[in-house]
Scaffold this active site. Structure first.
Site, PDB file in Angstrom:
ATOM      1  N   SER A  29       0.830  -1.101  -0.064  1.00 52.37           N
ATOM      2  CA  SER A  29      -0.036   0.086  -0.008  1.00 52.37           C
ATOM      3  C   SER A  29       0.725   1.181   0.070  1.00 52.37           C
ATOM      4  CB  SER A  29      -0.787   0.050   1.245  1.00 52.37           C
ATOM      5  OG  SER A  29      -1.902  -0.882   1.079  1.00 52.37           O
ATOM      6  N   HIS A  60      -3.241   0.596  -4.999  1.00 46.73           N
ATOM      7  CA  HIS A  60      -2.693  -0.810  -5.536  1.00 46.73           C
ATOM      8  C   HIS A  60      -3.201  -0.530  -6.943  1.00 46.73           C
ATOM      9  CE1 HIS A  60      -1.532  -3.446  -2.143  1.00 46.73           C
ATOM     10  NE2 HIS A  60      -2.468  -2.374  -1.518  1.00 46.73           N
ATOM     11  N   HIS A  82      -5.234  -9.397  -1.759  1.00 46.22           N
ATOM     12  CA  HIS A  82      -5.417  -9.741  -0.275  1.00 46.22           C
ATOM     13  C   HIS A  82      -6.691 -11.000  -0.093  1.00 46.22           C
ATOM     14  CE1 HIS A  82      -4.090  -5.565  -0.652  1.00 46.22           C
ATOM     15  NE2 HIS A  82      -3.199  -5.849   0.312  1.00 46.22           N
ATOM     16  N   TYR A  84      -8.636 -10.434   2.096  1.00 48.73           N
ATOM     17  CA  TYR A  84      -9.873  -9.858   2.649  1.00 48.73           C
ATOM     18  C   TYR A  84     -10.675  -9.249   1.691  1.00 48.73           C
ATOM     19  CZ  TYR A  84      -7.297  -5.247   1.895  1.00 48.73           C
ATOM     20  OH  TYR A  84      -6.647  -4.507   1.608  1.00 48.73           O
ATOM     21  N   GLU A  85     -10.057  -9.634   0.259  1.00 51.90           N
ATOM     22  CA  GLU A  85     -10.699  -8.952  -0.786  1.00 51.90           C
ATOM     23  C   GLU A  85     -11.702 -10.169  -1.075  1.00 51.90           C
ATOM     24  OE1 GLU A  85      -8.249  -6.400  -3.863  1.00 51.90           O
ATOM     25  OE2 GLU A  85      -7.163  -7.646  -2.789  1.00 51.90           O
ATOM     26  N   ALA A 112       2.624  -2.283   3.982  1.00 54.56           N
ATOM     27  CA  ALA A 112       2.412  -1.542   5.052  1.00 54.56           C
ATOM     28  C   ALA A 112       1.918  -2.057   6.241  1.00 54.56           C
ATOM     29  CB  ALA A 112       1.210  -0.492   4.908  1.00 54.56           C
ATOM     30  N   MET A 210      -2.008  -7.139   6.874  1.00 55.34           N
ATOM     31  CA  MET A 210      -3.011  -8.309   6.228  1.00 55.34           C
ATOM     32  C   MET A 210      -2.905  -8.697   4.894  1.00 55.34           C
ATOM     33  SD  MET A 210      -6.220  -5.127   6.618  1.00 55.34           S
ATOM     34  CE  MET A 210      -6.378  -4.190   8.132  1.00 55.34           C
ATOM     35  N   SER A 211      -1.325  -9.028   4.716  1.00 55.80           N
ATOM     36  CA  SER A 211      -0.970  -9.601   3.281  1.00 55.80           C
ATOM     37  C   SER A 211       0.351 -10.187   3.925  1.00 55.80           C
ATOM     38  CB  SER A 211      -0.733  -8.340   2.723  1.00 55.80           C
ATOM     39  OG  SER A 211       0.629  -7.566   3.019  1.00 55.80           O
ATOM     40  N   ASN A 234       1.551   3.220  10.967  1.00 55.27           N
ATOM     41  CA  ASN A 234       0.949   3.821  12.190  1.00 55.27           C
ATOM     42  C   ASN A 234       1.212   2.893  13.372  1.00 55.27           C
ATOM     43  OD1 ASN A 234      -0.692   1.823  10.389  1.00 55.27           O
ATOM     44  ND2 ASN A 234      -1.674   1.486  12.625  1.00 55.27           N
ATOM     45  N   HIS A 246      -7.403   4.351   6.700  1.00 59.60           N
ATOM     46  CA  HIS A 246      -6.175   3.969   5.553  1.00 59.60           C
ATOM     47  C   HIS A 246      -5.542   5.222   5.028  1.00 59.60           C
ATOM     48  CE1 HIS A 246      -5.094   1.435   2.222  1.00 59.60           C
ATOM     49  NE2 HIS A 246      -5.594   2.133   1.347  1.00 59.60           N
TER      50      HIS A 246
END
Ligand code: HPA
Length: 271
Positions: A29, A60, A82, A84-85, A112, A210-211, A234, A246
């Site tokens: 990201s 992306h 991902h 989550y997609e 990220a 998340m990746s 963060n 985000h």
């Protein structure tokens, strides 16, 4: 992953270019800008490649960029897929096998991530020493194809010590302070709760995202050397008294992009 599925995707790419990339780079990201610096580049949209999923996340781009970077032939994933997609874990392995079949030997995976280790600050870069798969699913579940790799891949050295040493030396020379730690993957897409972050810290996680984990598992399956770099965008939930979003992730990764670019450039040059 079925061998014919991979071959079909690879044949499409081979019909466009016969460049043999030796290094694969997955840009996380907000880190996609490096792809602009590729020379003699050929861009192939994921949506044109048979069997590839479509990347839906802001930040992306959704394409392979093949060309020269720092004197080497590379293939860049400008944007990734991902879990989550809604993609299956198995499908997340496909781009890795495609890169392997095209000739890639070393894979640089970036992302990220939220900082869980309180010694980190947003903007830090972290070399991934190891990971924790907290998704309780695995891209290798299903029939194994011995042509790609073994049924029970070793994960005791999932992140190449040789590449970590190169990255440390390069960052030293560039005067970039680089951290090291363990990356833990959650499914997302919601950010974690403060209680989850306390748990992750107890479990040994330094950064959360998340990746990456499915890709690194697939890369180890097909015997790629892997280097993982997290951009700490963060502090994870509950560490600072502020909500996560985000836009902040994108803003911080944008701020570190120059250092990040220099680092990747010199690492590629040294591999
Ligand atoms: N949690 C999970 N994924 C992330 C974060 C986070 O805090 N920051 C960037 N990706």
């Amino acid at each position: 992953m079925d061998n014919n599925t991979i071959i079909k995707s690879v044949e499409y790419i081979r019909g466009i270019t016969d460049i043999v990339p030796k290094i694969g780079i997955i840009l996380g990201s907000g880190l996609g800008e490096i792809a602009e610096d590729i020379e003699n580049k050929i861009i192939i949209k994921y949506s044109d490649i048979p069997n590839m999923p479509i990347s839906t996340v802001k930040g992306h781009a959704g394409q392979f960029v093949i060309g020269e970077f720092s004197g080497k032939n590379v293939i860049i994933m400008q944007g990734r897929f991902h879990y989550y997609e809604g993609n299956s874990m198995e499908l997340l392995a496909l781009p890795i096998y495609i890169m392997k079949y095209l000739g890639v030997e070393n894979l640089i995976v970036t992302n990220a991530a939220g900082g869980v280790n309180t010694n980190f600050v947003p903007g830090d870069l972290m070399l991934i020493k190891d990971h924790i798969n907290f998704v309780f699913n695995n891209p290798l579940i299903g029939k194994n194809h011995e042509k790609i790799g073994s049924r029970f891949p070793d994960m005791s050295c999932a992140y190449s010590e040789k590449l970590i040493d190169i990255a440390k030396e390069v960052s030293n020379n560039l005067n970039i302070n680089i951290k090291e730690g363990v990356y833990l993957m959650m499914t997302g897409p919601c950010y974690e709760t403060p209680a989850e972050i306390r748990m992750i810290r107890i479990l040994g996680g330094d950064a959360v995202g998340m990746s990456t984990v499915p890709e690194v598992i697939a890369a180890n399956h097909c015997n790629l050397e892997v280097l993982g770099i997290s951009c700490i965008t963060n502090m994870a939930a509950g560490i600072l008294n502020k909500p996560l979003d985000h836009a902040e992730v994108m803003e911080i990764s944008y701020k570190v992009k120059d250092n990040f670019k220099k680092l990747i450039n010199d690492i590629v040059g040294e591999i």
